[in-house]
Scaffold this active site. Sequence first.
Site, PDB file in Angstrom:
ATOM      1  N   SER A 190       0.807  -1.220   0.000  1.00 57.26           N
ATOM      2  CA  SER A 190       0.000   0.000   0.000  1.00 57.26           C
ATOM      3  C   SER A 190       0.834   1.259   0.000  1.00 57.26           C
ATOM      4  O   SER A 190       1.995   1.263   0.430  1.00 57.26           O
ATOM      5  CB  SER A 190      -0.910   0.025   1.230  1.00 57.26           C
ATOM      6  OG  SER A 190      -1.813  -1.040   1.197  1.00 57.26           O
ATOM      7  N   GLU A 211      -2.849 -14.493  -0.946  1.00 54.09           N
ATOM      8  CA  GLU A 211      -3.163 -13.830   0.298  1.00 54.09           C
ATOM      9  C   GLU A 211      -4.653 -13.948   0.622  1.00 54.09           C
ATOM     10  O   GLU A 211      -5.041 -14.183   1.748  1.00 54.09           O
ATOM     11  CB  GLU A 211      -2.772 -12.348   0.219  1.00 54.09           C
ATOM     12  CG  GLU A 211      -2.890 -11.658   1.569  1.00 54.09           C
ATOM     13  CD  GLU A 211      -2.390 -10.220   1.540  1.00 54.09           C
ATOM     14  OE1 GLU A 211      -2.215  -9.671   0.447  1.00 54.09           O
ATOM     15  OE2 GLU A 211      -2.191  -9.677   2.631  1.00 54.09           O
TER      16      GLU A 211
END
Lengths: 267, 267, 363, 363
Positions: free
Chosen positions: C126, C240
Amino acid sequence: MMFTLSPEQTDLAAVLHEFLAAGRTDLTALGVDEVTDPVDLVVLFEELGHHAVPGPLAESLAVLPVLGAGPGSVAFPPHVPHAVEADRYYLVEDDTLREAAPVASIESVDPARRLVKLAAGPVVATGVPAARAFDLGVLTCSAQLLGLGRAMLELTTAHARSRTQFGRPIGGFQAVKHHLANVLIGLELARPLVFGAAVTLSSRDVSAAKVAASDAAWQAARTALQVHGAIGYTAEHGLGRFLLQTRALRTAWGSPSMHRSRVLEAL
Amino acid sequence: MMFTLSPEQTDLAAVLHEFLAAGRTDLTALGVDEVTDPVDLVVLFEELGHHAVPGPLAESLAVLPVLGAGPGSVAFPPHVPHAVEADRYYLVEDDTLREAAPVASIESVDPARRLVKLAAGPVVATGVPAARAFDLGVLTCSAQLLGLGRAMLELTTAHARSRTQFGRPIGGFQAVKHHLANVLIGLELARPLVFGAAVTLSSRDVSAAKVAASDAAWQAARTALQVHGAIGYTAEHGLGRFLLQTRALRTAWGSPSMHRSRVLEAL
Amino acid sequence: MDLSLDAETLAFQAEVREWLAAHVRPLSSMDTAAGFEEHREWERLLASARLSVVSWPAEFGGREASLLQWLVFEEEYHAASAPGRVSQNGIFLLAPTLFAHGTDEQRDRILPSMARANVVWAQAWSEPEAGSDLASVRSTATRCDGGWLLRGQKTWSSRAAFADRAFGLFRTGPGERHRGLTYLLFDLRAPGVTVRPIAQLDGEPGFAEIFLDDVFVPDEDVVGESGDGWRVAMSTAGNERGLTLRSPGRFTAAAARLVELYRKNPDPALRDRVVDAWIGAQAYRLHTFAALSQPPSGPAASITKVFWSELDVAIHETALDLLGEAAPGWRDGWLFSLSGPIYAGTNEIQRNVIAERILGLPR
Amino acid sequence: MDLSLDAETLAFQAEVREWLAAHVRPLSSMDTAAGFEEHREWERLLASARLSVVSWPAEFGGREASLLQWLVFEEEYHAASAPGRVSQNGIFLLAPTLFAHGTDEQRDRILPSMARANVVWAQAWSEPEAGSDLASVRSTATRCDGGWLLRGQKTWSSRAAFADRAFGLFRTGPGERHRGLTYLLFDLRAPGVTVRPIAQLDGEPGFAEIFLDDVFVPDEDVVGESGDGWRVAMSTAGNERGLTLRSPGRFTAAAARLVELYRKNPDPALRDRVVDAWIGAQAYRLHTFAALSQPPSGPAASITKVFWSELDVAIHETALDLLGEAAPGWRDGWLFSLSGPIYAGTNEIQRNVIAERILGLPR
C-alpha cells in the site's frame, strides 16, 4: 405529549459541545454535577459520548449522587461485577451501600479504561434506592453510546467525502453509502428509546434503550473502521478511542443479553 | 481424501438436470428409486431442488426406503409432527414403524405443499433404523435447499443482467452486486457441509448442513425477491415457487434451532 | 467421496502433534523488538525440525508435503496454540511468487534463508493514495547502472518495523495504472530507507511506513519481467486472499475455544452464534478440502476471503459478548480480527470481484 | 419531555376502543371480489361513526383529530385486529396531495365519497419500464377538447382489480424524465380502460395491470398544474414512505402478538429476535412521537421506510421460525411483509436518498 427537548436542554447540549470540543475536561466548572433530571442527564451523557470522554462518568455523575455518595466509582454485582478505576470505590449489594477497596486490576477491551476488582468495606448506608441508581447507570451509559455512535458517523461521513480511490470519493460508492445509511437508521431509531426511557425510567424502557443504543453504536463503530480502512486501525487516528470505548460500554452496566431478559420479563 | 464428485456422480447430476429441465416428472423412469448411497442421494436431491420439484420427496425416496416401506409420506414426531400429503402414510415413534391415517389437513406456507395430521395405525415393523432414516430426511432436505438456492441465484443473476432502470442494467449497481455476492458466498460454503454430511452421516454433520443450507437458501430467496422487485411477487413469475418451497423446507425435518441444539450436544 | 486420511498423512500428523506438544511455549508479541526476536528463534526451531515450510521442496528446507498434509500441519499448529508466524509474509506471499515467476538463482538465494528466518520479509503493497486501489501506486524505480533506484513512500507494511527485507510494486514505465509496474525486492536497512513504525489500536507497531529516497536495488532483485509487476503481484494477491494466509485450522481452533468458553459461560441467547461459529469453521475446512481435490479458479479466492474474515470477527465478537468488557485471552485476537475485512483487499472490493468475475454482472 | 396523553385524547382513545370492540369482525380477503365489497361496507361503517378519516376537516367526513389522536386511533385499530383499509391508497396517498395541490372543487367532489368508500381509489404509479425509476414513465396524456386522452400501460396497481378510480403520472410535455409529467385522475371503468388482475404469491389479485387506450379525462381531473406532476407526486411519495401508510400501531400490535406466540412456544435461541421485534416497534412508536413534536425534513421519511419494512419482515420471519411451516394466522401477513422492502421505493433507493440527501455523500 411533547416529546422533544426544551430550549434549555438544547442550549445545555450546545454549551457542552463547545466546552468539550475545546478540549476542556474540568466538567465541574460547568456545574454538571448538579444535573439530576434524567432527561438532562441524557443530554449531558450524549455529549460526553460524542467526545469520548473517559472515566467512571455514569458512576460519578449519575449513580453515586442518587445513592448520596461519590464522586468515585461503584460496582453492582452481579451485572456490574467490577468498578471502573477511580480514587474512591463503593459497592452496592441489595439495598446496602458500602465502601470498597481495590484488590486487583483487570484489563478492559478499552486500554483507556481499567477495571478494578473490589473487596467490600464498611457499610455507608442501608435502604438506598439501588434499583433507581442501577437504572440511571444503564440510562446514562446508553446516552453515551448514542453520542459515540453519532461521533463515529460524523467522522466517517467526512472521511468518505474526502478520501479518493479509483478516481473518486469513496462516499460515491453505493456500498459505502448503504453502510452509512444503515448506521444513521440505527442511531435515529435508538435515540427516541433513550429519551423515552429518561421520561419513564422504567426498567423495561431503560433496558430497551441500552440494547438499541449498544447495537446502533457498535454498528457505527464497525462501519467506521471498515470505511476508514487501515488508517482507522492506527493508534494515532482519532477513531480508535471511540471504537474501543464503544465496545467497552456495550457490555458495561449489563450485557445486551441481560437487558433483553429484563425487557422480556417486563412485557 | 478425495472430496469431489466421481465422474459417475457428475453424469447423474447432468442427466437429472436435462430430464427435469425438459419438464418431465416421472422420476421412476430414471431409476431414481434405486439410489441409496448418501452422496448419490445428495446429487439427486440437489437437482430436485434446483427445479423445485414438489411432493414428499425426502420421504418417498430417502427415508421410507431405509425403513423398508414406501412410497408414501411419513411423520417423525416431535421434529416432523405432520406428513406431507401423499397416497399412503407412515409414522415413526422410537424404533417402531406404523401405518397411519390422515385425520386433518394443515396449510403450509407453501401452497404447493399440504401437511397432514396423522393418527397411528397398525405396526409395520419394530427395531427399524429410525435415527438413520431421520438423518437421511434431514440430509436430503438440505440438498434440496442447496439446489433451490442455486436456482434462485441463477434466476436473479439473469434478471439483474437484463433488467434496466436509470439507464443501465440493475446488476451494475453495487448494492445489487453485493447482495448477489453474499448469496453466492453462502451457498458455496454450505455446499461442502452437505456433501461432508453425506460422507459421515453423523447427526452433528447432518444438522450442521441443514442449518447452513437453510440459511443460505433463504438468503438467496430474500435477495431474489428484492432484486426482482414486484415481478417476483407475482404468482405467474417462476420465482415464487422456489421461494415458497424454500421457506417450507427451512423448517421441515427439524427447525434450524433444533438442529443447532443437536450440533452443540455433539461437540 | 472420501474424507479419510491416508497412512502417511496420519503418521505426519502424529509427528507434528508430538513435536508441538513438546516445544510450544507462549512468546511475547511479535510487534515488539524482543518478541520479534523470540518469534525469529521459534521459526528457527521449526526449521530445525523441517516444519517451517513443510510443502516446499527439500532443497529449500521443506519436506514436499502434499497440500492435504500442509492443511493437517496447520490444524495441528493452531490446535496447539503455537505462535504466530513472523515469516508469514515471506512464506505465504513472496515465496509462491518466486516459485511461479522467480529465477533459479533467486529461489536458491532467498528461500533457504526465509525458511530459517535468517531473513524476515515485510510486504510493501500500500501507499497513502493506493489502498484498495493498488494500481494507483506512485513510488518509482528508475534505471541506474546495474539496477534501480527506488523513490517514494509505502505504508501499512506488516512486520516492517522489525523485518529485514521487503517486496513491493514500483512504477518503472510510462503506462498508467496496471501498466509499467515492476515487482522489486529491497533491503529495509539499505541507505535511503527510513522506517517509521505505526502503532495499531493495541498500541503496538504491527505495521510501518517506509520512506524510500534513492534506494539502490540490483537487477537480480527484480521478480519477473520489468513492467510486468501487476501480473506477477496478482498471483501473490490470490494467495493472500485464498487458502494460504488463513488456513482453516486457525478458525477450527478458535471456534473450539469459543465452544469451550460457552460451556463455562452458557447464555442460551448466544447459543446460535456459538454454534454458527463452529459450523462456519467446519464449512471453511470442508470447502478447503474440496479445493484440494478440485482447484478453484482465481476469483474464487474472493469468496473465501470474505467468508473467513467475517467468520473471524463473528467468533471474537461472540466471545466478547459472552465475557463482557474484560476479555482475557481474546482481546488481541479480537482486535486482529477487525482488520481481516480490510486488509488483503477490502471485502467491498472482493464482493465486486465475485459479482463481476464469477457471476458476470456488468462492471 | 412528556409522554402523557391529554384528557381529550384519552377520551377519544376510550371511544375508539369501545367502538372497535363492539364492531370489529373478521372479513374475507380484500383481494377477492366478495371481500372487497365487505371491506367497502366496513369503511362505510367506520365513516358512520366518523372514524374513517379522523384527521380530516369535518366538512369532508373527519373530526379534525390531532396527529397524536390519529396515532392513538391507529394503535387502537391495530390492537383490535381491525380489517385492512381498502381505501388506504385514496386516504393516505391521494388525499394529502389534494389537500396540498388540489382545488376546492376537487376536494369537495372527491374527499367525501372517498371517506365513505363510495369511490375506492387505486394507485397507478409503476409501468413495466418504470419501477424503481419512476421518472421514466412512458404513458402519455394528449390534449383534446375539454381534457386529455390517456394512452399506455400501468402495472403493480394496488387494489386496481376491484377499485373504482385511479391516480397516476402521465407524460404531457416534451421534457425528459422528471419534466413534462402531469398528475391525473381517471375512471377505471371508463371506455378504453382494460384492467388485468395479477395474482400475487398467495394467488390473490392484490394488484393489476391497467391498459389505457385513448381514455378521456376531463380537465377537472388534473391535480396541480399540467407539467408539474413530478413535484405534485413527490409530496405523496413522502407520505407513502413516511408516517401515514405504516402507522406504528401496526407494528406494536404485531410485536405484541409475537411476544404472546413466544410465550406459548418458547425457544430461548429465538428470544433475542422476539425482544428485538418489540424494541423495534417501540422505537418506531417513539420516533413517531418525536416527529409529531418536531416535524422531520422530507428525506427523513426514507429512514422510517427502511426501518418499518425491515422490522415487519423480522417480526413475521421470527413467527414463522417459531411455528414451522404451518403458520396459521401469520402466513398472509408474512407474505405481505416481504413486499415492504420493495414497494413505495425499494430500500436500496431509500438508502441512496439517505446517504445523498441527509448525509451529503456524492451522487
